[in-house]
Design a protein around this motif. Structure first.
Motif, PDB file in Angstrom:
ATOM      1  N   ARG A 120     -10.098  -1.995  -0.621  1.00 17.22           N
ATOM      2  CA  ARG A 120     -10.297  -1.054   0.467  1.00 17.22           C
ATOM      3  C   ARG A 120     -11.632  -1.404   1.109  1.00 17.22           C
ATOM      4  O   ARG A 120     -12.649  -1.526   0.419  1.00 17.22           O
ATOM      5  CB  ARG A 120     -10.333   0.341  -0.128  1.00 17.22           C
ATOM      6  CG  ARG A 120     -10.515   1.436   0.851  1.00 17.22           C
ATOM      7  CD  ARG A 120     -10.930   2.662   0.129  1.00 17.22           C
ATOM      8  NE  ARG A 120     -10.181   2.811  -1.132  1.00 17.22           N
ATOM      9  CZ  ARG A 120      -9.921   3.973  -1.653  1.00 17.22           C
ATOM     10  NH1 ARG A 120     -10.292   5.044  -1.039  1.00 17.22           N
ATOM     11  NH2 ARG A 120      -9.302   4.064  -2.809  1.00 17.22           N
TER      12      ARG A 120
ATOM     13  N   LEU B 227      -5.011  -4.939  -4.437  1.00 22.63           N
ATOM     14  CA  LEU B 227      -5.430  -4.554  -3.084  1.00 22.63           C
ATOM     15  C   LEU B 227      -6.855  -4.027  -3.129  1.00 22.63           C
ATOM     16  O   LEU B 227      -7.342  -3.565  -4.168  1.00 22.63           O
ATOM     17  CB  LEU B 227      -4.512  -3.456  -2.540  1.00 22.63           C
ATOM     18  CG  LEU B 227      -3.083  -3.855  -2.233  1.00 22.63           C
ATOM     19  CD1 LEU B 227      -2.368  -2.710  -1.552  1.00 22.63           C
ATOM     20  CD2 LEU B 227      -3.032  -5.086  -1.370  1.00 22.63           C
TER      21      LEU B 227
ATOM     22  N   VAL C 266       0.835  -1.198   0.000  1.00 18.58           N
ATOM     23  CA  VAL C 266       0.000   0.000   0.000  1.00 18.58           C
ATOM     24  C   VAL C 266       0.873   1.253   0.000  1.00 18.58           C
ATOM     25  O   VAL C 266       0.487   2.298  -0.513  1.00 18.58           O
ATOM     26  CB  VAL C 266      -0.959  -0.006   1.212  1.00 18.58           C
ATOM     27  CG1 VAL C 266      -0.235   0.290   2.495  1.00 18.58           C
ATOM     28  CG2 VAL C 266      -2.085   0.980   1.015  1.00 18.58           C
TER      29      VAL C 266
ATOM     30  N   ILE D 253       1.312   2.324  -3.450  1.00 19.51           N
ATOM     31  CA  ILE D 253       0.120   3.011  -3.971  1.00 19.51           C
ATOM     32  C   ILE D 253       0.131   4.456  -3.526  1.00 19.51           C
ATOM     33  O   ILE D 253      -0.092   5.382  -4.312  1.00 19.51           O
ATOM     34  CB  ILE D 253      -1.151   2.297  -3.473  1.00 19.51           C
ATOM     35  CG1 ILE D 253      -1.218   0.906  -4.073  1.00 19.51           C
ATOM     36  CG2 ILE D 253      -2.383   3.098  -3.807  1.00 19.51           C
ATOM     37  CD1 ILE D 253      -2.399   0.105  -3.611  1.00 19.51           C
ATOM     38  N   TRP D 254       0.412   4.656  -2.243  1.00 20.65           N
ATOM     39  CA  TRP D 254       0.456   6.029  -1.728  1.00 20.65           C
ATOM     40  C   TRP D 254       1.536   6.839  -2.433  1.00 20.65           C
ATOM     41  O   TRP D 254       1.363   8.015  -2.693  1.00 20.65           O
ATOM     42  CB  TRP D 254       0.682   6.005  -0.210  1.00 20.65           C
ATOM     43  CG  TRP D 254      -0.521   5.551   0.553  1.00 20.65           C
ATOM     44  CD1 TRP D 254      -1.813   5.633   0.136  1.00 20.65           C
ATOM     45  CD2 TRP D 254      -0.552   4.940   1.840  1.00 20.65           C
ATOM     46  NE1 TRP D 254      -2.645   5.102   1.088  1.00 20.65           N
ATOM     47  CE2 TRP D 254      -1.901   4.672   2.149  1.00 20.65           C
ATOM     48  CE3 TRP D 254       0.427   4.590   2.766  1.00 20.65           C
ATOM     49  CZ2 TRP D 254      -2.297   4.077   3.336  1.00 20.65           C
ATOM     50  CZ3 TRP D 254       0.037   4.003   3.958  1.00 20.65           C
ATOM     51  CH2 TRP D 254      -1.323   3.747   4.236  1.00 20.65           C
TER      52      TRP D 254
ATOM     53  N   GLN E 116     -12.124  -0.694  -5.002  1.00 21.14           N
ATOM     54  CA  GLN E 116     -10.807  -0.835  -5.590  1.00 21.14           C
ATOM     55  C   GLN E 116     -10.696   0.239  -6.656  1.00 21.14           C
ATOM     56  O   GLN E 116     -11.586   0.348  -7.493  1.00 21.14           O
ATOM     57  CB  GLN E 116     -10.732  -2.227  -6.243  1.00 21.14           C
ATOM     58  CG  GLN E 116      -9.427  -2.905  -6.135  1.00 21.14           C
ATOM     59  CD  GLN E 116      -9.418  -4.211  -6.895  1.00 21.14           C
ATOM     60  OE1 GLN E 116     -10.299  -4.499  -7.687  1.00 21.14           O
ATOM     61  NE2 GLN E 116      -8.407  -4.998  -6.665  1.00 21.14           N
ATOM     62  N   ASP E 117      -9.663   1.048  -6.622  1.00 24.59           N
ATOM     63  CA  ASP E 117      -9.515   1.973  -7.741  1.00 24.59           C
ATOM     64  C   ASP E 117      -8.462   1.431  -8.701  1.00 24.59           C
ATOM     65  O   ASP E 117      -7.943   0.330  -8.521  1.00 24.59           O
ATOM     66  CB  ASP E 117      -9.219   3.400  -7.266  1.00 24.59           C
ATOM     67  CG  ASP E 117      -7.911   3.520  -6.525  1.00 24.59           C
ATOM     68  OD1 ASP E 117      -7.032   2.665  -6.759  1.00 24.59           O
ATOM     69  OD2 ASP E 117      -7.759   4.449  -5.703  1.00 24.59           O
TER      70      ASP E 117
ATOM     71  N   LYS F 120       0.291   7.782  -5.857  1.00 21.31           N
ATOM     72  CA  LYS F 120      -0.720   8.845  -5.783  1.00 21.31           C
ATOM     73  C   LYS F 120      -0.074  10.171  -5.384  1.00 21.31           C
ATOM     74  O   LYS F 120      -0.421  11.226  -5.911  1.00 21.31           O
ATOM     75  CB  LYS F 120      -1.812   8.470  -4.780  1.00 21.31           C
ATOM     76  CG  LYS F 120      -2.744   7.405  -5.334  1.00 21.31           C
ATOM     77  CD  LYS F 120      -3.861   7.085  -4.376  1.00 21.31           C
ATOM     78  CE  LYS F 120      -4.783   6.042  -4.983  1.00 21.31           C
ATOM     79  NZ  LYS F 120      -5.711   5.482  -4.004  1.00 21.31           N
TER      80      LYS F 120
ATOM     81  N   GLU G 198      -5.045   0.582  -7.194  1.00 16.96           N
ATOM     82  CA  GLU G 198      -5.178  -0.527  -6.242  1.00 16.96           C
ATOM     83  C   GLU G 198      -5.367  -1.846  -6.980  1.00 16.96           C
ATOM     84  O   GLU G 198      -4.910  -2.899  -6.531  1.00 16.96           O
ATOM     85  CB  GLU G 198      -6.366  -0.270  -5.313  1.00 16.96           C
ATOM     86  CG  GLU G 198      -6.042   0.723  -4.222  1.00 16.96           C
ATOM     87  CD  GLU G 198      -7.274   1.228  -3.490  1.00 16.96           C
ATOM     88  OE1 GLU G 198      -7.120   1.740  -2.393  1.00 16.96           O
ATOM     89  OE2 GLU G 198      -8.392   1.107  -4.035  1.00 16.96           O
ATOM     90  N   ARG G 199      -6.038  -1.782  -8.128  1.00 16.26           N
ATOM     91  CA  ARG G 199      -6.264  -3.021  -8.880  1.00 16.26           C
ATOM     92  C   ARG G 199      -4.931  -3.598  -9.370  1.00 16.26           C
ATOM     93  O   ARG G 199      -4.731  -4.793  -9.381  1.00 16.26           O
ATOM     94  CB  ARG G 199      -7.185  -2.729 -10.061  1.00 16.26           C
ATOM     95  CG  ARG G 199      -7.749  -3.981 -10.671  1.00 16.26           C
ATOM     96  CD  ARG G 199      -8.738  -3.685 -11.750  1.00 16.26           C
ATOM     97  NE  ARG G 199      -9.823  -2.839 -11.294  1.00 16.26           N
ATOM     98  CZ  ARG G 199     -10.651  -2.195 -12.103  1.00 16.26           C
ATOM     99  NH1 ARG G 199     -10.502  -2.296 -13.404  1.00 16.26           N
ATOM    100  NH2 ARG G 199     -11.617  -1.451 -11.620  1.00 16.26           N
TER     101      ARG G 199
ATOM    102  N   PRO H 249      -7.781   1.011   4.184  1.00 18.14           N
ATOM    103  CA  PRO H 249      -7.226   0.898   2.837  1.00 18.14           C
ATOM    104  C   PRO H 249      -6.180  -0.208   2.787  1.00 18.14           C
ATOM    105  O   PRO H 249      -5.730  -0.700   3.825  1.00 18.14           O
ATOM    106  CB  PRO H 249      -6.577   2.259   2.625  1.00 18.14           C
ATOM    107  CG  PRO H 249      -6.150   2.670   3.993  1.00 18.14           C
ATOM    108  CD  PRO H 249      -7.104   2.038   4.973  1.00 18.14           C
ATOM    109  N   GLY H 250      -5.808  -0.565   1.583  1.00 18.74           N
ATOM    110  CA  GLY H 250      -4.642  -1.427   1.378  1.00 18.74           C
ATOM    111  C   GLY H 250      -4.733  -2.784   2.025  1.00 18.74           C
ATOM    112  O   GLY H 250      -3.836  -3.206   2.752  1.00 18.74           O
TER     113      GLY H 250
END
Lengths: 571, 178
Positions: free
Chosen positions: B134, B132, B26, B29-30, B123-124, B33, B127-128, B150-151
């Motif tokens: 949420r 992962l 995760v 991902i952060w 899942q955005d 973003k 994340e996909r 999340p994550g």
């Protein structure tokens, strides 16, 4: 959820050839009176009062609707009316449009609107172009409210709104029906609900219903006036401005220009006596605020009465618009006692209940007693939900004074320092310093304010619930019963963490409001411990309830029954 | 079993529950973003700096604006996810969902499972890519009524969702959730 799920499906439904294609809910449309009746209480007496035939609204509705649209028309026609000689084609076209489209639309709407009430549901059909067919299951109806504004009272009609627990908005509204019809509707819905809840099925007569009511709280005229006298309202400002809107600005300017001499005189006098002017302005504003507070309270709470009807609170109040409301006792989430400094001085408080799933007026808070002495309200609150107000409350950490003081001072400085920096040298100076510097005179008052906030903030976490007092100007006391706890939060901002403080917040169901029953700035350890303890009480309460209901401990909680997440502690 | 015994047994179970951290990816991902956000802010500030490159009257020396954005953005992309990840913890306990998170503002939350209205797993796009999900838990609360974890690996999130669903469906108390 479709109401047909609980409805015994009419067996001849598929056989009916003429299924209306526009209907959104065919089962309610076609459920014939006989199939609607619950077989359990099939005796004919229980069906008394059902409005099986689709009913129209009261004919006077037409008049009221046309009347309601007149002001808009008048506004549109204003240019033509002011200057009849000019050929203002636009407003003429609008008038024609109104006559050809709007008036028939009102009539059509009236003709296409019908309602009926069966023992299972209330069915409202409406719509001219888009047909809407809404059925509200009787058992979900929370409140049948009868509202009558001044015109409706003169004409002897009433507006009936039906609220349910499922949505926060009004589910159905009948605008308008005759007063008797309105009372009948409420009676019928109530008696059907009684049948649904009482398995014994003893049909309650109307006399019984009226007899069972027990007045909990009522206000006479003097009491209402007194209540208004303790409150201020700034509504008059709105009134003044909306009054100005109606006037032509040019006319005002002309007037002002013409009376230039007099205005100059006034301004000179005001400049000569600034202190007197300030006092006068505040006095006049305060007086207007006071008067409008009284007027508003009189209009809203005239003839206030609150009574208990079975397990529901009912209230009725209002001068021009009489409002009636129902609050089921089990929907009460929390009690809030509210007061302002003036009222507090004389021991007056207002009692509100936080509800959920009702209309969104007053942010999910409903006033059940606008004005009464503290002890009386506590006694009244006990009737709504029993609680045991602790004798002693605990204070939060005194470090809160320091945190609040620094915080407010920082906010003040953030506003003043840029002003000081950009202040032109030739602008107002006072004592050799730019005017914004003098804003820092407020700093001692900030300290005083922080101390007041500390002294007005108390809490008590007891076996039966959480009690929180908070607020200087608007002081509130929340009573939150354990069984209505919702979620538990312990939060610490970066500043609170430096000071070893935490905020404890126990959330309850309801709409968002301005103030929450937070316990701000507890010592961090205490906040965490209280959170655990409050949650433990909540847990124990529901454990006991489950054991009482099933006669056995909850098996869902056994370790082997539960989901095992992979341990992944790689911090 | 007496009440106190069951009480003790339960608290043992609670104690035995470890607080889980989120899935390690995760952080990536952060970071992605954060990088996107930084880029979004960096482009206009670069544009400003370049257009004012030869402007003698400019009140900011060249590069100050975009430099600040770049440095703050780098911190936000590189250090922040690590801190955030370290602050995050959750546990699905017998009767409640427990979460704690927040770097600057620390927030500890207990949501009793019986107060949950419904649960989503979402899942955005990013994340996909990391498989992962949420977990979004909705309550009827008046404030911060949604609790988001999340994550989580998608399978894990779905298992938690099903577990919560089972808890709600099997509740022997037939009362309204509010």
């Amino acid at each position: 959820m479709s109401p047909s799920a609980s409805d015994p499906d009419p067996p001849d439904r598929s056989g009916l050839p003429e299924t209306p294609p526009s209907s959104t809910d065919p089962s309610s449309e076609e459920a014939s009176p006989t199939t609607d009746a619950p077989p359990a209480h099939g005796s004919p007496s229980t069906l008394l009062g059902a409005v099986e035939e689709p009913q129209r609204l009261h004919p006077l509705t037409l008049l009221l609707r046309v009347g309601a649209s007149l002001p808009a028309l008048l506004l549109l026609l204003l240019p033509t009316l002011q200057n009849p000689s000019s050929e203002n084609l636009f407003s003429v076209a609008l008038t024609v449009f109104y006559g050809v489209v709007a008036l028939p639309a009102i009539v059509l709407q009236y003709l296409r609107f019908s309602y009926r009430i069966t023992p299972k549901q209330i069915v409202i059909q409406k719509g001219v172009i888009k047909r809407q067919n809404r059925s509200i299951p009787i058992e979900r109806v929370q409140n049948v409210q009868i509202e009558r504004n001044l015109v409706a009272r003169i004409l002897g009609v009433a507006k009936v709104t039906i609220e349910t627990a499922g949505s926060s908005a009004t589910e159905g509204s009948l605008e308008y029906v005759g007063l008797e019809a309105a009372q009948d509707i409420r009676q019928v819905v109530r008696s059907f609900q009684h049948q649904a809840t009482d398995a014994s099925g003893a049909p309650q007569s109307r006399a019984d219903e009226e007899g069972s009511k027990e007045i909990l709280f009522s206000m006479n005229l003097v009491h209402v006036l007194q209540s208004g006298a303790f409150r201020f309202s700034l509504l008059y400002i709105v009134l003044v401005f909306s009054g100005l809107e109606l006037l032509d600005p040019e006319v005002i300017i002309q007037r002002v220009l013409r009376s230039q001499g007099r205005i100059d005189q006034i301004t000179e006098t005001m400049a000569a006596h600034p202190v007197l002017t300030a006092i006068g302005t505040v006095g006049v504003a305060g007086f207007f605020g006071w008067i409008s507070g009284i007027v508003i309270h009189l209009a809203r709470y005239y003839n206030f009465s609150l009574w208990l009807d079975g397990n529901k609170l009912r209230k009725r109040h209002g001068l021009f618009t009489v409002t009636e409301g129902t609050i089921p006792l089990e929907k009460v989430q929390a009690l809030v006692l509210r007061t302002n400094p003036l009222m507090r001085l004389f021991g007056w408080y207002e009692l509100k209940v936080q509800t959920v799933g009702m209309d969104v007026n007053e942010q999910g808070h409903r006033v059940i007693a606008p004005f009464a002495q503290y002890e009386d309200l506590l006694a009244l609150g006990q009737r709504v939900r029993s609680f045991d107000l602790p004798d002693t409350f605990g204070r939060v950490s005194p470090i809160t004074i320091r945190r609040r003081f620094f915080r407010y001072t920082a906010v003040l400085s953030a506003g003043l320092l840029p002003a000081v920096y950009f202040w032109p040298a030739d602008w107002w100076q006072l004592g050799g310093a730019a005017l914004p510097w003098w804003g820092f005179v407020l700093v001692p008052f900030i300290l005083g304010w922080a101390i007041l906030q500390y002294r007005n903030h108390e809490y008590a976490a007891r076996n039966d619930g959480l009690y929180v007092r908070r607020g200087v100007t608007t002081h509130r006391l929340w009573v939150i019963p354990v069984e209505k706890f919702h979620a538990f939060h312990a939060t610490a901002t970066i500043f609170q963490r430096r000071l070893g403080l935490k905020t404890l917040h126990v959330d309850t169901a309801g709409a968002a409001t301005f103030a929450y029953p937070e316990v701000i700035d507890l010592p961090a350890k205490e906040a965490d411990a209280q959170l655990d303890r409050l949650y433990q009480r909540f847990q124990t309460l529901y454990q006991t309830r489950i054991e009482e209901a099933t006669g056995a401990p909850d098996t869902r909680l056994d370790a082997d029954q539960r989901l095992q997440l992979p341990v992944r502690d790689d911090k | 079993m007496t009440d106190s015994q069951s009480e003790a047994a339960r608290s043992e179970v609670v104690e035995a529950d470890t607080i889980h951290s989120l899935d390690a990816s995760v952080r990536n991902i952060w970071r992605i973003k954060g990088a996107g956000l930084t880029l979004l802010l960096l482009l206009p500030s670069l544009f400003y700096d370049l257009t004012h490159l030869f402007d003698p009257g400019s009140w900011l020396p060249f590069g100050v604006l975009s430099g600040t954005v770049l440095v703050l953005g780098l911190i936000y992309c590189l250090a922040w996810p690590r801190l955030r990840y370290r602050a995050w913890g959750f546990a699905l306990r017998p009767e409640e969902l427990y979460t704690e998170h927040g770097v600057l503002n620390h927030i500890r939350t207990v949501v009793p499972l019986r107060r949950i209205q419904h649960v989503d797993v979402s899942q955005d796009l990013i994340e996909r890519e990391f498989a992962l999900g949420r977990l979004v838990v909705h309550t009827a609360g008046s404030r911060s009524s949604d609790v988001v974890v999340p994550g989580l690996p998608l399978g894990e999130a779905e298992r938690i969702r099903d577990e919560v669903k089972r808890f709600i469906l099997e509740d022997p108390l037939t009362e309204d959730p509010v």
